[in-house]
Design a protein around this motif. Structure first.
Motif, PDB file in Angstrom:
ATOM      1  N   ASP A  44       1.051  -1.171  -0.192  1.00 21.45           N
ATOM      2  CA  ASP A  44       0.125   0.313  -0.352  1.00 21.45           C
ATOM      3  C   ASP A  44       0.579   1.484  -0.374  1.00 21.45           C
ATOM      4  O   ASP A  44       0.505   2.284   0.240  1.00 21.45           O
ATOM      5  N   THR A  45       2.293   1.425  -0.100  1.00 19.31           N
ATOM      6  CA  THR A  45       2.771   2.422  -0.116  1.00 19.31           C
ATOM      7  C   THR A  45       3.837   2.422  -1.373  1.00 19.31           C
ATOM      8  O   THR A  45       4.275   3.561  -1.990  1.00 19.31           O
ATOM      9  N   LEU A  46       5.053   1.847  -1.091  1.00 17.72           N
ATOM     10  CA  LEU A  46       5.797   1.857  -1.886  1.00 17.72           C
ATOM     11  C   LEU A  46       5.538   1.523  -3.745  1.00 17.72           C
ATOM     12  O   LEU A  46       4.410   0.458  -3.324  1.00 17.72           O
ATOM     13  N   LEU A  47       6.523   2.392  -4.182  1.00 19.32           N
ATOM     14  CA  LEU A  47       5.646   2.070  -6.188  1.00 19.32           C
ATOM     15  C   LEU A  47       7.237   1.962  -5.991  1.00 19.32           C
ATOM     16  O   LEU A  47       7.893   1.952  -6.320  1.00 19.32           O
ATOM     17  N   ILE A  48       7.410   0.412  -7.157  1.00 28.00           N
ATOM     18  CA  ILE A  48       7.820   0.614  -8.124  1.00 28.00           C
ATOM     19  C   ILE A  48       7.955   0.655  -9.769  1.00 28.00           C
ATOM     20  O   ILE A  48       6.715   0.326  -9.938  1.00 28.00           O
ATOM     21  N   VAL A  49       9.162   0.708 -10.365  1.00 30.37           N
ATOM     22  CA  VAL A  49       8.920   0.749 -11.903  1.00 30.37           C
ATOM     23  C   VAL A  49       9.213  -0.423 -12.261  1.00 30.37           C
ATOM     24  O   VAL A  49      10.173  -0.809 -12.189  1.00 30.37           O
ATOM     25  N   ASP A  50       8.491  -0.147 -13.534  1.00 33.08           N
ATOM     26  CA  ASP A  50       9.017  -1.857 -14.587  1.00 33.08           C
ATOM     27  C   ASP A  50       8.976  -3.223 -13.337  1.00 33.08           C
ATOM     28  O   ASP A  50       9.840  -4.148 -13.905  1.00 33.08           O
ATOM     29  N   PRO A  51       7.813  -3.613 -13.267  1.00 33.41           N
ATOM     30  CA  PRO A  51       8.157  -4.671 -12.364  1.00 33.41           C
ATOM     31  C   PRO A  51       8.433  -6.101 -12.676  1.00 33.41           C
ATOM     32  O   PRO A  51       7.726  -6.245 -14.039  1.00 33.41           O
ATOM     33  N   THR A  52       9.379  -7.128 -12.440  1.00 29.64           N
ATOM     34  CA  THR A  52       9.342  -8.667 -13.452  1.00 29.64           C
ATOM     35  C   THR A  52       8.066  -9.449 -12.805  1.00 29.64           C
ATOM     36  O   THR A  52       7.133  -8.785 -12.291  1.00 29.64           O
ATOM     37  N   GLY A  53       8.046  -9.991 -13.276  1.00 33.74           N
ATOM     38  CA  GLY A  53       6.887 -11.550 -12.791  1.00 33.74           C
ATOM     39  C   GLY A  53       7.274 -12.051 -12.029  1.00 33.74           C
ATOM     40  O   GLY A  53       5.424 -11.684 -11.244  1.00 33.74           O
ATOM     41  N   GLU A  54       7.821 -11.735 -10.874  1.00 29.66           N
ATOM     42  CA  GLU A  54       7.467 -11.803  -9.644  1.00 29.66           C
ATOM     43  C   GLU A  54       7.186 -11.534  -8.886  1.00 29.66           C
ATOM     44  O   GLU A  54       6.076 -11.568  -8.038  1.00 29.66           O
ATOM     45  N   GLU A  55       7.538  -9.920  -9.121  1.00 25.65           N
ATOM     46  CA  GLU A  55       7.020  -8.497  -8.843  1.00 25.65           C
ATOM     47  C   GLU A  55       5.424  -8.381  -7.818  1.00 25.65           C
ATOM     48  O   GLU A  55       5.140  -7.535  -7.448  1.00 25.65           O
ATOM     49  N   GLU A  56       5.395  -9.005 -10.087  1.00 28.12           N
ATOM     50  CA  GLU A  56       3.635  -8.045 -10.440  1.00 28.12           C
ATOM     51  C   GLU A  56       3.219  -8.980  -9.640  1.00 28.12           C
ATOM     52  O   GLU A  56       1.925  -9.063  -8.411  1.00 28.12           O
ATOM     53  N   ARG A  57       3.756 -10.257  -8.763  1.00 29.22           N
ATOM     54  CA  ARG A  57       2.632 -11.302  -8.350  1.00 29.22           C
ATOM     55  C   ARG A  57       2.510 -11.234  -6.734  1.00 29.22           C
ATOM     56  O   ARG A  57       1.475 -11.630  -6.020  1.00 29.22           O
TER      57      ARG A  57
END
Lengths: 229, 276
Positions: free
Chosen positions: B203-216
């Motif tokens: 709910d707080t951190l924003l990351i750019v260009d997520p990989t497949g694992e990060e998206e999950r």
């Protein structure tokens, strides 16, 4: 607690600025006998009927071990559901997932079925409102309520909230937001057309102000329903 | 040992990295993966492009055919995008009719084309009411490692820039179309929409260009499609955790920088293709 079908008329809400007035709302809950919760939401001439089944049994291949599996089915008024419906289902589902406390009912399924009864503009927002009211009627635990607000931007930058079908067609951009009731954070957003960053911020601020009216309407309509019985 | 921890508690493993403001693959929170683009690789298509965003690979092929213009808009042609996520790209997709992910991506690309007015549909008309071009844009993912929307948008843009349509004249006597394959024109690309995707964490951190694992592992995603002059074509946030207005502003500024990077890359590639 099964109350008799109770029809609630919403009040015509209008903030100070004349162009930012929402259409007439109406909401009816518990009108269907089979689903665990149901609601019919009217915004002007747009009407959506929602039914919620859950928490119920889930297929083994769909179950999630630590939370409830949410499923949304959106049926258009005419024709077969297509790719656009799938996209909207995904948006409504993710919005509901953010609001529903799925962790309290692991390995179960909560199904929200939406039927479009009439479409006269702001359809996605009406679907979101109907889904929220139906989830409340079903007694599904939620961490916040959510509502949908549509903004239309026309060529000279005037914001019109809750546009009709005609206003949507003539607008340069149509933005639909889903906001939560606790802090008016942006849960979901989908836009059509092009606009600048500052216009986006203005629309978001206007939507946040308008969402207060919608949440007040939810509260009043539930108060009225439970105070009678 | 780290691999064991990663399997048992993927979210905790990931949080350890985020605390140090970096990610398992060594990137910063606002850094994109290496983007490479290859134009014109499919000779049988009228235009094509292959885009690699780290491991995510999307290929776009554009084929042009004739069709009768729609009756309610006799001076417009058609652009028909289709995103295909075959079982080849990831184990989570099965063979058969397009799954939800593919349909959502197709709808997203159709919306981007419509909203950004990348091609004026009137340019695709050959003879009002009788003949128009229809551009079938097929985007196929060859390797799915997250951030499919950014890769598809970029591939579509690059492929459309590469499309060459032959000149068509309508012969008055026979009323048949005559195609002059020797004389080809590039399409008039009016805008350059570039998509930037973010994943929301906890709910707080924003990351750019997520990989497949990060998206999950993410609790929400957000995609911003920006044009030149910082005009927004699409703000696609399909649910997920809430965002405040301030966080949105950060995303916008990142999207503006990304647009510049992508535009520069595109211009370099187009320039290197010109001698052909």
């Amino acid at each position: 607690m099964e109350g008799p079908p109770h029809s609630d008329r919403g009040t015509e809400s209008g903030p100070k600025v004349p162009s930012c007035s929402l259409r007439h709302f109406a909401c009816e809950q518990n009108l269907l006998s089979r689903p665990d919760g149901s609601a019919s939401f009217l915004q002007g001439d747009t009407s959506v009927l929602a039914g919620v089944y859950g928490p119920a049994e889930v297929k083994v291949n769909k179950e999630i071990f630590n939370k409830a599996t949410l499923e949304v089915i959106l049926r258009p008024k005419i024709g077969l559901p297509g790719v656009a419906e799938k996209s909207r289902e995904r948006m409504i589902r993710n919005t509901c997932e953010a609001a529903v406390l799925g962790a309290l009912h692991p390995r179960t399924s909560i199904t929200v079925v939406l039927q479009v009864v009439s479409d006269a503009g702001s359809l996605l927002a009406c679907c979101l409102n109907a889904a929220c009211m139906a989830l409340v009627d079903a007694g599904v635990p939620m961490k916040a309520l959510f509502c949908g607000i549509t903004c239309a931007l026309d060529s000279d930058g005037t914001i019109t909230l809750d546009p009709t079908d005609k206003q949507e067609k003539e607008a340069r951009a149509v933005l639909t937001f889903a906001l939560d009731s606790v802090e008016q954070k942006l849960l979901m957003s989908t836009t059509k057309g092009f606009y600048s960053n500052s216009e986006l911020q203005q629309c978001l601020a206007a939507a946040q102000a308008a969402s207060q009216h919608v949440f007040r309407f939810y509260r009043e309509s539930l108060q009225r329903r439970y105070s009678k019985s | 040992m780290a691999a064991g921890f990663k399997t048992v508690e993927p979210l905790e493993y990931y949080r350890r990295f985020l605390k140090e403001n970096c990610r398992p693959d060594g990137r910063e929170l606002g850094e994109f993966r290496t983007t490479t683009v290859n134009i014109g690789s499919i000779s049988t298509a009228d235009g094509s492009a292959l885009v690699k965003l780290g491991n995510t690979t999307v290929i776009c092929g554009v084929k042009a055919e004739f069709a009768a213009p729609p009756t309610d808009a006799p001076d417009k042609g058609y652009i028909v995008p289709n995103v295909d996520l075959p079982p080849l790209c990831s184990s989570r997709f099965r063979a058969g009719p397009p799954g939800e992910e593919a349909q959502v991506a197709s709808q997203f690309i159709a919306d981007v084309i419509e909203n950004s007015q990348i091609i004026q549909k009137e340019d695709l008309c050959i003879s009002p009411g009788k003949l128009a071009w229809v551009l079938y844009c097929d985007l196929i993912c060859l390797d799915y490692d997250g951030n499919i929307l950014d890769a598809c948008t970029f591939a579509l843009l690059a492929a459309l820039k590469n499309v060459q349509l032959p000149e068509v004249t309508i012969n008055e006597e026979t009323a048949l179309a005559q195609v002059n394959l020797k004389k080809k024109n590039y399409l008039n690309i009016r805008t350059h929409p570039v998509a930037t995707s973010f994943a929301v964490f906890d709910d707080t951190l924003l990351i750019v260009d997520p990989t497949g694992e990060e998206e999950r592992l993410a609790t929400g995603t957000l995609t911003v499609v920006m044009d030149e002059e910082s005009k927004l074509c699409c703000l696609h946030k399909p649910g997920g955790s809430g965002l405040t207005g301030a966080k949105l502003q950060d995303c916008m500024s990142r999207a503006v920088t990304r647009h510049k990077e992508v535009k520069k890359l595109m211009d370099e590639v187009i320039k290197s293709m010109k001698p052909k």
